[in-house]
Design a protein around this motif. Structure first.
Motif, PDB file in Angstrom:
ATOM      1  N   ALA A 149      -6.435  78.231   7.150  1.00 46.51           N
ATOM      2  CA  ALA A 149      -7.719  77.543   7.331  1.00 46.51           C
ATOM      3  C   ALA A 149      -7.515  76.061   7.078  1.00 46.51           C
ATOM      4  CB  ALA A 149      -8.776  78.111   6.389  1.00 46.51           C
ATOM      5  N   SER A 150      -8.007  75.212   7.985  1.00 50.72           N
ATOM      6  CA  SER A 150      -7.866  73.761   7.844  1.00 50.72           C
ATOM      7  C   SER A 150      -9.224  73.152   7.517  1.00 50.72           C
ATOM      8  CB  SER A 150      -7.317  73.143   9.130  1.00 50.72           C
ATOM      9  OG  SER A 150      -5.989  73.583   9.361  1.00 50.72           O
ATOM     10  N   ASN A 151      -9.304  72.486   6.373  1.00 51.86           N
ATOM     11  CA  ASN A 151     -10.509  71.807   5.917  1.00 51.86           C
ATOM     12  C   ASN A 151     -10.343  70.304   6.100  1.00 51.86           C
ATOM     13  OD1 ASN A 151     -11.672  74.323   4.424  1.00 51.86           O
ATOM     14  ND2 ASN A 151      -9.616  74.079   3.598  1.00 51.86           N
ATOM     15  N   GLU A 152     -11.428  69.611   6.349  1.00 46.94           N
ATOM     16  CA  GLU A 152     -11.372  68.167   6.569  1.00 46.94           C
ATOM     17  C   GLU A 152     -12.089  67.434   5.438  1.00 46.94           C
ATOM     18  OE1 GLU A 152      -9.655  66.674   8.885  1.00 46.94           O
ATOM     19  OE2 GLU A 152      -9.067  68.509   9.928  1.00 46.94           O
ATOM     20  N   LEU A 153     -11.439  66.422   4.880  1.00 48.54           N
ATOM     21  CA  LEU A 153     -11.962  65.642   3.763  1.00 48.54           C
ATOM     22  C   LEU A 153     -12.094  64.176   4.149  1.00 48.54           C
ATOM     23  CD1 LEU A 153     -12.452  64.984   0.678  1.00 48.54           C
ATOM     24  CD2 LEU A 153      -9.963  64.780   0.510  1.00 48.54           C
ATOM     25  N   THR A 154     -13.249  63.595   3.862  1.00 51.87           N
ATOM     26  CA  THR A 154     -13.456  62.158   4.031  1.00 51.87           C
ATOM     27  C   THR A 154     -14.037  61.629   2.728  1.00 51.87           C
ATOM     28  OG1 THR A 154     -13.963  62.477   6.383  1.00 51.87           O
ATOM     29  CG2 THR A 154     -14.539  60.345   5.409  1.00 51.87           C
ATOM     30  N   ARG A 198      -8.299  63.188   5.308  1.00 55.62           N
ATOM     31  CA  ARG A 198      -7.139  64.076   5.339  1.00 55.62           C
ATOM     32  C   ARG A 198      -7.542  65.487   5.718  1.00 55.62           C
ATOM     33  NH1 ARG A 198      -6.303  64.592  -1.051  1.00 55.62           N
ATOM     34  NH2 ARG A 198      -6.047  62.365  -0.791  1.00 55.62           N
ATOM     35  N   THR A 199      -6.553  66.238   6.166  1.00 55.12           N
ATOM     36  CA  THR A 199      -6.716  67.656   6.443  1.00 55.12           C
ATOM     37  C   THR A 199      -6.073  68.441   5.307  1.00 55.12           C
ATOM     38  OG1 THR A 199      -6.651  67.295   8.838  1.00 55.12           O
ATOM     39  CG2 THR A 199      -6.222  69.530   8.050  1.00 55.12           C
ATOM     40  N   VAL A 200      -6.819  69.366   4.751  1.00 51.97           N
ATOM     41  CA  VAL A 200      -6.313  70.201   3.663  1.00 51.97           C
ATOM     42  C   VAL A 200      -6.159  71.612   4.212  1.00 51.97           C
ATOM     43  CG1 VAL A 200      -6.699  71.060   1.327  1.00 51.97           C
ATOM     44  CG2 VAL A 200      -7.508  68.775   1.968  1.00 51.97           C
ATOM     45  N   ALA A 201      -4.922  72.022   4.443  1.00 56.00           N
ATOM     46  CA  ALA A 201      -4.656  73.345   5.000  1.00 56.00           C
ATOM     47  C   ALA A 201      -4.493  74.359   3.878  1.00 56.00           C
ATOM     48  CB  ALA A 201      -3.405  73.316   5.866  1.00 56.00           C
ATOM     49  N   VAL A 202      -5.139  75.495   4.044  1.00 53.88           N
ATOM     50  CA  VAL A 202      -5.062  76.576   3.070  1.00 53.88           C
ATOM     51  C   VAL A 202      -4.398  77.769   3.725  1.00 53.88           C
ATOM     52  CG1 VAL A 202      -6.379  78.120   1.576  1.00 53.88           C
ATOM     53  CG2 VAL A 202      -7.149  75.775   1.924  1.00 53.88           C
ATOM     54  N   ALA A 228     -10.674  76.395  -2.235  1.00 56.20           N
ATOM     55  CA  ALA A 228     -10.794  77.693  -2.916  1.00 56.20           C
ATOM     56  C   ALA A 228     -11.186  78.813  -1.981  1.00 56.20           C
ATOM     57  CB  ALA A 228     -11.812  77.598  -4.036  1.00 56.20           C
ATOM     58  N   LEU A 229     -10.817  78.739  -0.740  1.00 51.07           N
ATOM     59  CA  LEU A 229     -11.180  79.779   0.217  1.00 51.07           C
ATOM     60  C   LEU A 229     -10.460  81.086  -0.088  1.00 51.07           C
ATOM     61  CD1 LEU A 229     -10.963  77.708   3.506  1.00 51.07           C
ATOM     62  CD2 LEU A 229     -13.000  78.404   2.280  1.00 51.07           C
ATOM     63  N   VAL A 239     -17.165  63.883   1.529  1.00 51.99           N
ATOM     64  CA  VAL A 239     -17.700  64.880   2.459  1.00 51.99           C
ATOM     65  C   VAL A 239     -16.562  65.824   2.835  1.00 51.99           C
ATOM     66  CG1 VAL A 239     -18.897  65.283   4.640  1.00 51.99           C
ATOM     67  CG2 VAL A 239     -19.270  63.146   3.398  1.00 51.99           C
ATOM     68  N   VAL A 240     -16.813  67.120   2.717  1.00 54.28           N
ATOM     69  CA  VAL A 240     -15.821  68.132   3.066  1.00 54.28           C
ATOM     70  C   VAL A 240     -16.416  69.068   4.101  1.00 54.28           C
ATOM     71  CG1 VAL A 240     -14.401  70.041   2.231  1.00 54.28           C
ATOM     72  CG2 VAL A 240     -14.788  68.053   0.768  1.00 54.28           C
ATOM     73  N   SER A 241     -15.698  69.314   5.168  1.00 56.29           N
ATOM     74  CA  SER A 241     -16.100  70.340   6.135  1.00 56.29           C
ATOM     75  C   SER A 241     -15.085  71.474   6.050  1.00 56.29           C
ATOM     76  CB  SER A 241     -16.176  69.774   7.556  1.00 56.29           C
ATOM     77  OG  SER A 241     -14.955  69.180   7.943  1.00 56.29           O
ATOM     78  N   THR A 242     -15.590  72.693   5.940  1.00 57.94           N
ATOM     79  CA  THR A 242     -14.738  73.860   5.771  1.00 57.94           C
ATOM     80  C   THR A 242     -15.200  74.963   6.717  1.00 57.94           C
ATOM     81  OG1 THR A 242     -13.991  75.536   4.171  1.00 57.94           O
ATOM     82  CG2 THR A 242     -16.165  74.605   3.814  1.00 57.94           C
ATOM     83  N   PRO A 243     -14.296  75.605   7.436  1.00 64.03           N
ATOM     84  CA  PRO A 243     -14.710  76.591   8.444  1.00 64.03           C
ATOM     85  C   PRO A 243     -15.402  77.799   7.812  1.00 64.03           C
ATOM     86  CG  PRO A 243     -12.332  76.639   8.133  1.00 64.03           C
ATOM     87  CD  PRO A 243     -12.834  75.453   7.378  1.00 64.03           C
TER      88      PRO A 243
END
Length: 217
Positions: free
Chosen positions: A76-81, A57-61, A14-15, A102-106
Motif C-alpha cells: 500500500a502506498s500512502n502520500e504525505l505532504t 513523499r510516498t510511504v510504502a507499506v 499503521a495499515l 496531510v496524509v492520503s491513504t488508500p
C-alpha cells in the motif's frame, strides 16, 4: 520533538491489510498493490496562513500474509505532504513550531469490504497513535470539536491540548485532527502549534478547508 516530521506520517503507516480475490496475488505471481492519490493544501491558502511546503513523499507499506499455506505480499502506498511555520517564542528563539500535515491513504477495498483500519479510527484514536510515535509529546487532552466542510464533505475537527518538548523546554501546544473519505482514499490532516499563539487556530482550519485531492500538479 517537533522536528521529527516522520511521526505525523505514522498514522498512515499503521495499515493492517487483509485481502483475497486477486488471482495473481493468490498464486504468488505478484503483490496486490494499492496507491493513494496525493493530497495537498491549495497554494494560496498555504501562503495566506504563513506556512511553507516542507516535504512530499510516498510511504510504502509492505505486509506479507499466509494464504493456503503460502506467503503472499500486499503493498500500500500512502502520500504525505507536510508544511511548517516559524515562530518566535522568546527564550526558545525562532523555531519551526507550526506543523501541518496531510496524509492520503488508500481505503483498500476487496469484495466491497474496506480493510484499512484508519477508516474506523476516531480522532481521539488517531491522536493517541501519534503520541505513541512522537517522542516528547504528553498530557494529551480533548478540548473541543467543530464541523467544517472539506471538498464538499462535512468532517469533524477535534482540538486537543498537549505538552511538547522542544530543545529541552516544555511547550504547551494545540493539536487539530480531522479525517474524511474522498473517493478511494482516506484523508487525514493534523495541525500542531504553540498554545500561546491564539490566532493560529484559524490558520490551521483554513488550510484544512483548502485541502485538494487529488492534489493539482
Amino acid at each position: 520533538m517537533l522536528s521529527n516530521r516522520r511521526a505525523l506520517a505514522a498514522v498512515a503507516v499503521a495499515l493492517l491489510l487483509t485481502t483475497s480475490g486477486c488471482i495473481g496475488f493468490l498464486t504468488g505471481d505478484e503483490a496486490l498493490t494499492f496507491a493513494a492519490d496525493p493530497a495537498a493544501v491549495d497554494d494560496t491558502a498555504v501562503e495566506e496562513a504563513g506556512y511553507e511546503l516542507n516535504d512530499t513523499r510516498t510511504v510504502a507499506v509492505n505486509r506479507t500474509f499466509e494464504v493456503a499455506g503460502q506467503e503472499r505480499e500486499v503493498v500500500a502506498s500512502n502520500e504525505l505532504t507536510s508544511y511548517d511555520k516559524e515562530f518566535d517564542l522568546g527564550p526558545l528563539g525562532e523555531a519551526q513550531l507550526g506543523l501541518f500535515t496531510v496524509v492520503s491513504t488508500p481505503a483498500v477495498e476487496i469484495a466491497g469490504r474496506t480493510l484499512n483500519p484508519i477508516g474506523s479510527y476516531s480522532n481521539a484514536r488517531l491522536v493517541e497513535f501519534v503520541q505513541q510515535r512522537y517522542s516528547g509529546m504528553s498530557d494529551i487532552e480533548r478540548v473541543s470539536e467543530q464541523n467544517i466542510t472539506v471538498q464538499g464533505t462535512q468532517t469533524t475537527v477535534t482540538k486537543f491540548s498537549a505538552t511538547a518538548t522542544v530543545e529541552g523546554q516544555e511547550v504547551d501546544v494545540f493539536i487539530h485532527v480531522t479525517k474524511y473519505r474522498d473517493g478511494d482514499d482516506f484523508i487525514l490532516a493534523l495541525g500542531v502549534y504553540p498554545q500561546q499563539l491564539s490566532g493560529e487556530e484559524e490558520n490551521v482550519l483554513s488550510m484544512m478547508r483548502a485541502i485538494e485531492h487529488p492534489a493539482s500538479e
